[in-house]
Design an enzyme around this catalytic site. Structure first.
Site, short mmCIF file in Angstrom:
data_model
loop_
_atom_site.label_atom_id
_atom_site.label_comp_id
_atom_site.label_asym_id
_atom_site.label_seq_id
_atom_site.Cartn_x
_atom_site.Cartn_y
_atom_site.Cartn_z
N LYS A 142 -15.16 -5.70 -9.44
CA LYS A 142 -14.65 -6.84 -10.10
C LYS A 142 -13.92 -7.56 -9.26
O LYS A 142 -14.41 -8.56 -10.12
CB LYS A 142 -13.02 -5.00 -10.36
CG LYS A 142 -12.99 -5.98 -11.60
CD LYS A 142 -12.03 -4.82 -12.34
CE LYS A 142 -11.12 -5.71 -13.84
NZ LYS A 142 -10.19 -5.15 -14.00
N ASP A 143 -13.64 -7.66 -7.87
CA ASP A 143 -12.93 -8.72 -7.28
C ASP A 143 -14.54 -9.38 -7.02
O ASP A 143 -14.76 -10.90 -7.65
CB ASP A 143 -12.50 -8.44 -6.45
CG ASP A 143 -11.08 -8.08 -6.33
OD1 ASP A 143 -9.95 -8.17 -7.36
OD2 ASP A 143 -10.63 -7.33 -5.45
N HIS A 197 0.76 -1.27 -0.02
CA HIS A 197 0.24 0.39 -0.15
C HIS A 197 0.79 1.64 0.14
O HIS A 197 -0.04 2.69 -0.23
CB HIS A 197 -0.96 0.73 1.18
CG HIS A 197 -2.68 -1.27 0.82
ND1 HIS A 197 -2.14 -1.84 0.24
CD2 HIS A 197 -3.42 -0.48 1.17
CE1 HIS A 197 -3.29 -2.60 -0.18
NE2 HIS A 197 -4.18 -1.64 -0.02
N SER A 219 -0.35 -0.54 -6.25
CA SER A 219 0.09 -2.10 -7.54
C SER A 219 0.14 -1.04 -8.49
O SER A 219 -0.31 -0.38 -8.86
CB SER A 219 -2.12 -2.43 -8.17
OG SER A 219 -2.77 -3.17 -6.97
N GLU A 248 2.72 -33.57 -4.97
CA GLU A 248 1.16 -33.08 -5.18
C GLU A 248 2.03 -32.65 -6.59
O GLU A 248 2.50 -32.33 -6.60
CB GLU A 248 0.45 -32.83 -4.44
CG GLU A 248 -0.15 -33.02 -3.27
CD GLU A 248 -1.55 -33.24 -3.41
OE1 GLU A 248 -1.33 -34.31 -4.11
OE2 GLU A 248 -2.28 -32.70 -2.56
#
Lengths: 437, 270
Positions: free
Chosen positions: A247-248, A219, A223, A291
């Site tokens: 949007k998320d 922050h 971004s 895995e």
């Protein structure tokens, strides 16, 4: 935090005012994931995977806590207790299948998130700390997932633990002692399952702590964005809420649809059938594989067949496997190109896609038996992996001629539509929380 | 500095790998078993629903009961089903009274309340199906030193489990390929990983008589017992699919609504 034009928290109700002036948690949330966090307006769907990873972590923690209520960490009861969860606990099958497939989906999301970071140069200054914390999370995730896989005490649990812990015995002189110390004996046994359970329970909370640090570090600069051009003013950003929460929210529903398809209709397709056979120290499975999300690194481990420079091949494999992840910590200093986004780096973009494809190749080789042609393919793919990060990326920064960058984020967004940017930001207001009288 | 060290380390790794890749390999002997071994063939089973997608299908109760009959009359001589309790058989469509009767017909170990000596008593619905052998040693002695695995999880414990069990049970009559010797005491079955299995052909035409009059061919019995074992491995299968379909419908509607919300929120910007 972040940009001067960020919205300021103004409590509406007297109650929130009362809380905020005594414990500014509402303000913290508002600035972290609310309207008080300005985000570059042009970020694409690939930027949603950070939030999705957070959701995946929370799903794992919640289902894991419930599973731990019914699970019994002892070699004589572990397998039975998992079957008890599957057959007798109300909706136990659902909780376990969510947890089991949730781990795979957590890795899918995180891998996409990492490749997003590689493509758009998210590791570069001033976000080195964000990137390094991310690599730390990846390491913690791998350790947690590996230990979780041991807990059902099936055949692959046991033999996977056997193979992975015996890696440490490749270390000269102290290797065997380290391995005995890690496993709590000479082979995986009750001491192993209890310590792995304890660590498997606590590590996710450590991950959560690192996630919080990571968001904190993120922050400060905010971004990156697909252009790689820095934010210059309010016309370049939108508040996180409601624009990116909406949007998320949409991308989360798509994620849940894909996740549910696995949980409800093919819950065992990502696992190995041998793990439904109780662990048996006297019968070695035909092929021991980890895995799927660890397969590329397993391929790197097995790629070395040559005693080179007086170091035995086995030790080379171990060094290379750890190095393959540790080197990511140094990525911000290996790549010196000033241009962040691969969109404007024609050469890097090509190598990026080679790396992307190479990871799938490594994963494929990791799943295959150690025979030709897979060994050779694995060796070449591993060589490319190291060459990409350690040789090609540093050189590219000197050779490459980047394409011209757009002047600003807003310009790149509105160049096509020809419209004027609409700015969504508040007039600068008092930045400090009002202290209580 | 970081770049120099990295460059050096990178070169060493790449060299070690490239030289390793260039080294000649020892000629590998092709495993002859691999050529004979067959992958499972597809078992068309009704519970996999339309197109065999495994989204909507439910078990056919009559088939489950027939499968249980095959298990009980044939397989249970050698294989346990220890994770299934008699009460679970209610899922197959048996009534409570039938479940009680099925349980009562079996003997389970207990303790004589008067003497404290080991004894047996008729099973209750809460008891699990009794194993055929008291321990591994006895099981191996009775089976030519092979151990018949418990079947409760067998469908999940083999790759492509459902097709595999069906193929294994119907795969005994294949001719032995020329040049392949079946060791004494083993039986040729190309679907088994080593193609020589210790289990003798368990199913033969007309071996049992179905209560519902279905003809007991090997193929039919194999399908029935495979269906039953699928249920035993995944008793939650039907409820899982039903919950899944409901969840999908819910999420689908939610995704449309959240997409519209997203468009609405962003509408004033573009």
């Amino acid at each position: 935090m972040s940009f001067p034009w960020a919205n300021q928290y103004q409590p509406k109700s007297p109650f929130m005012q009362w809380v905020d002036s005594r414990l500014p948690v509402p303000r913290l949330v508002y600035n972290a994931v609310g309207a008080g966090y300005p985000v570059p307006r042009n970020i694409n769907y690939l930027y949603n995977f950070g939030v999705l990873a957070g959701v995946a972590l929370m799903i794992q923690i919640i289902t894991g806590i419930v599973l731990a209520m019914h699970y019994s960490a002892h070699i004589t009861t572990a397998f039975d207790s998992v079957e008890h969860i599957m057959r007798n606990v109300n909706s136990g099958w659902l909780i376990r299948y969510i947890h089991m497939n949730g781990a795979s989906f957590f890795f899918i999301v995180v891998y996409i998130h990492i490749f997003r970071g590689l493509y758009f140069g998210s590791y570069k200054a001033p976000r080195e700390m964000v990137w390094m914390l991310g690599v730390l999370i990846l390491l913690l995730m791998m350790a947690t997932a590996f230990m979780g896989y041991v807990l059902p005490w099936g055949q692959m649990s046991f033999w996977g633990a056997q193979v992975i812990t015996s890696l440490f015995s490749a270390i000269p002189l102290v290797g065997d002692a380290i391995r005995t110390w890690l496993v709590g004996g000479f082979a995986p046994d009750n001491a192993t399952i209890t310590r792995f359970f304890s660590l498997h329970y606590v590590l996710p909370f450590v991950i959560l702590g690192v996630v919080i640090l990571k968001i904190w570090a993120l922050h400060i600069p905010g971004s990156t964005n697909p252009t790689g051009v820095d934010v210059q003013g309010p016309q370049d950003t939108l508040p996180f809420h409601p624009y990116f929460t909406a949007k998320d929210g949409f991308s989360l529903t798509i994620y849940l649809i894909l996740f549910s398809a696995f949980v409800f209709f093919m819950p065992n397709s990502l696992g190995h059938p041998d793990n439904y056979i109780p662990a048996n120290a006297l019968s070695t499975p035909a092929q021991i594989v980890p895995e799927w999300y660890l397969l590329p690194f397993y391929a790197i481990l097995r790629a070395f067949t040559l005693d080179f420079l007086w170091i035995p091949a086995k030790l080379w494999g171990v060094i290379a496997m750890f190095a393959s992840i540790i080197l990511l910590f140094f990525l911000p200093w290996l790549d010196t190109s000033r241009v962040k986004s691969a969109t404007y780096r024609p050469l890097y973009k090509k190598f990026f896609w080679v790396l992307f494809f190479n990871m799938f190749l490594l994963g494929y080789v990791g799943a295959m038996p150690a025979e030709e042609p897979y060994v050779r393919i694995g060796q070449i793919a591993t060589a490319y992996y190291f060459a990409h990060f350690l040789i090609i990326m540093p050189l590219l920064s000197f050779i490459e001629k980047p394409l011209p960058l757009p002047n600003s984020i807003a310009e790149s967004v509105f160049a096509k539509s020809g419209k004027k940017p609409v700015t969504v930001a508040a007039a600068p207001a008092a930045a400090q929380p009002a202290p209580a009288e | 500095m970081v770049r120099f060290i990295g460059f050096g380390a990178g070169l060493v790794f790449v060299l070690a790998l490239i030289i390793g890749a260039l080294m000649p390999r020892e000629a590998t002997v092709e495993d002859p078993i691999k050529k004979i071994h067959l992958y499972p063939r597809h078992a068309q089973l009704s519970h996999d629903g339309p197109l065999g997608l495994g989204v909507f299908g439910t078990f056919d109760r009559a088939q489950l009961q027939r499968g249980y009959q095959v298990y009980k009359e044939v397989c249970s001589a050698c294989h346990g089903l220890q994770r299934i309790a008699f009460r679970n058989l209610g899922d197959l469509g048996f009534t409570d009274a039938e479940v009680k009767a099925l349980a009562r017909a079996a003997e389970v170990p207990s303790i004589n309340p008067q003497t404290g000596e080991p004894a047996t008593r008729p099973a209750l619905p809460s008891d699990h199906l009794p194993p055929p052998f008291p321990n591994e040693t006895v099981a191996r002695l009775a089976n030519n030193n092979a151990l018949p695995p418990d079947l409760s999880l067998i469908v999940k414990a083999r790759p492509d489990g459902q097709n595999y069990i069906y193929s294994l049970l119907t795969g005994y009559d294949k001719p032995v390929p020329a040049g392949h010797d079946v060791p004494v005491g083993l039986h040729f079955n190309p679907y088994f990983h080593s193609v020589n299995i210790a289990m003798a052909k368990p199913l033969n035409d007309g071996q049992i008589s179905y209560a519902d009059g279905t003809e007991a061919t090997v193929d039919q019995m194999a399908k029935d017992v495979t269906t039953f074992l699928r249920w035993a491995s995944e008793p939650e299968l039907e409820i899982r699919r039903q919950t899944g379909v409901a969840t999908m419908i819910f999420l689908f509607i939610l995704s449309i609504l959240s997409f519209l919300t997203y468009r609405k929120v962003w509408a004033n910007l573009k």
